[in-house]
Scaffold this active site. Structure first.
Site, mmCIF file in Angstrom:
data_model
loop_
_atom_site.group_PDB
_atom_site.id
_atom_site.type_symbol
_atom_site.label_atom_id
_atom_site.label_comp_id
_atom_site.label_asym_id
_atom_site.label_seq_id
_atom_site.Cartn_x
_atom_site.Cartn_y
_atom_site.Cartn_z
ATOM 1 N N LYS A 62 -0.128 -4.459 -8.460
ATOM 2 C CA LYS A 62 0.063 -4.002 -9.831
ATOM 3 C C LYS A 62 0.819 -5.063 -10.651
ATOM 4 C CE LYS A 62 -1.912 0.069 -9.245
ATOM 5 N NZ LYS A 62 -2.312 0.274 -7.840
HETATM 6 C C1 PLP Z 1 -2.622 1.782 -7.166
HETATM 7 C C2 PLP Z 1 -3.019 3.158 -7.562
HETATM 8 C C3 PLP Z 1 -2.501 4.288 -6.918
HETATM 9 C C4 PLP Z 1 -1.642 4.195 -5.704
HETATM 10 O O1 PLP Z 1 -0.464 3.493 -5.886
HETATM 11 P P1 PLP Z 1 0.464 3.199 -4.620
HETATM 12 O O2 PLP Z 1 1.749 2.763 -5.233
HETATM 13 O O3 PLP Z 1 -0.212 2.114 -3.837
HETATM 14 O O4 PLP Z 1 0.592 4.448 -3.852
HETATM 15 C C5 PLP Z 1 -2.846 5.536 -7.394
HETATM 16 N N1 PLP Z 1 -3.675 5.687 -8.433
HETATM 17 C C6 PLP Z 1 -4.211 4.624 -9.070
HETATM 18 C C7 PLP Z 1 -5.109 4.849 -10.234
HETATM 19 C C8 PLP Z 1 -3.913 3.336 -8.640
HETATM 20 O O5 PLP Z 1 -4.461 2.283 -9.271
#
Ligand code: PLP
Length: 387
Positions: free
Chosen positions: A192
């Site tokens: 992210k």
């Molecule tokens: C990355 C993501 C998640 C999960 O995030 P984590 O921190 O890896 O658990 C959930 N929903 C969306 C839309 C994502 O892009």
């Protein structure tokens, strides 16, 4: 390298390159020197305050991931067996799993052609007497049509939980993503924009839910109230689990939050550069670029292109790989997956979900990606599509 592959450039362009500000490990060492390594120390408090000030949420609570923030949200809203929750099929598995873990049925609704977000016009007809919540996912940090979704939720007495995993530093009509529904969630996963390896946050926007959220996150105890001096001992108050990350994680995250503005500006510059470079290929009808509605300020999380066919998509993925460029597709729709068929229900045909997800390619996108690298990516895309 052998003679036959002379024309393959050696300068690999990775799909993602986690950015470090340089202060992460120093802050982690500071946490260690302070002898507070478990959760909710000074760094966690700083991160909470930053999120609360930036987004306007009533309470931010760091979690191990966005997945665990969504798990906590489902617990907090007492989602139970037989309940239904409306969400897009075009999303990551965690959006659905959080509710399936509580025995609820994910009801998948189709997406909009422009933003690839849930089509707000289809939500109302998917509501049944069992529906409890709507979970909009802000794909690529571009907001869903939140005014419409909040209106629908209000008319039917439903909760809104924003999956703002990709939405840190993005907004809708000047309101921060994650701070618009009853609850919201951020991800700080290494893929992210702002990261702590694994990490996330629950954003509690309804003040009535704050105390219970704190308790459920701390193994069902009122340890938070105890440390604030509000009670003289802490005891088991409610169901809960351990959702809080250590100070090591929070210290790492703090170094990133301090730079969140710079990181976002850099990613937006990269995003805008792709957008310009790819405009001529779009004019030739060979691809479609992302569309960002005027009410949405995004954060440069993803740059994707939509091809005209699945075969074109495969050619682009293969060609980029051959040139040492990392590119991936996104998502296998949940309603078509084994678990999605077992636990969920599709509302209608989901034809845009099916068609768009087969034609999408995400291009390399990270803070520090150079103009020369982006030019190379776009040159390869042009050669594949227009030759
Ligand atoms: C990355 C993501 C998640 C999960 O995030 P984590 O921190 O890896 O658990 C959930 N929903 C969306 C839309 C994502 O892009």
């Amino acid at each position: 390298m052998d003679a036959g592959s002379e024309d393959v450039p050696t300068d690999f362009v990775p799909f993602n390159q986690p950015y470090a500000t340089g202060k992460e490990l120093g802050y982690a060492a500071e946490a260690q020197r302070g002898n507070h390594l478990s959760g909710d120390g000074q760094f966690t408090k700083r991160c909470h305050r930053w999120i609360e000030e930036r987004t306007g949420c009533a309470k931010a609570l760091l979690t191990h991931s966005c997945t665990s923030a969504l798990d906590l949200a489902a617990l907090l809203l007492d989602i139970k067996s037989g309940d239904e929750v409306i969400l897009p099929s075009y999303t990551f598995v965690s959006t659905a799993n959080a509710f399936v873990l509580r025995g609820a049925v994910p009801v998948f609704v189709d997406i909009r052609e422009d933003t690839l977000n849930i089509d707000e016009r289809l939500i109302e007809e998917a509501i049944t007497p069992r529906t409890r919540a709507i979970v909009p996912v802000h794909y690529a940090g571009v907001s869903c049509e939140m005014d419409s979704i909040l209106g629908t939720a209000e008319r039917h007495n439903l909760k809104v939980i924003e999956d703002a995993a990709q939405g840190v530093m993005a907004s809708y009509k000047s309101r921060a993503l994650g701070a618009i529904g009853n609850l919201g969630s951020f991800s700080f996963h290494e893929t992210k924009n702002v990261i702590s390896g694994e990490g996330g946050s629950l954003l509690v926007n309804d003040p009535k839910l704050v105390l219970r959220a704190e308790i459920m996150r701390e193994k069902g105890t009122d340890r938070g109230r105890f440390f604030r001096g509000e009670v003289d001992k802490y005891t088991w108050q409610d169901v809960g689990s351990s959702f809080l990350p250590s100070e090591i994680t929070a210290a790492f995250l703090w170094a990133q939050l301090e730079q969140a503005e710079r990181i976002t500006a850099g990613r937006l510059a990269n995003w805008n550069r792709y957008h310009e470079m790819l405009a001529p290929i779009e004019q030739r009808g060979a691809l479609r670029r992302p569309i960002v509605p005027p009410d949405c300020q995004h954060n440069g999380h993803i740059y994707y292109i939509l091809l005209n066919s699945e075969a074109d998509r495969q050619r682009v993925l293969d060609g980029l790989k051959q040139h040492g460029i990392g590119a991936v597709f996104h998502y296998v729709p949940l309603h078509s997956s084994p678990a999605g068929k077992r636990f969920g229900r599709a509302h209608g045909e989901l034809s845009l979900t099916t068609s768009l997800s087969k034609r999408l390619v995400r291009l390399p996108m990270w803070f520090g990606l150079s103009e020369a690298q982006q030019q190379r990516v776009c040159d390869v895309v042009r050669t594949i599509l227009l030759n």
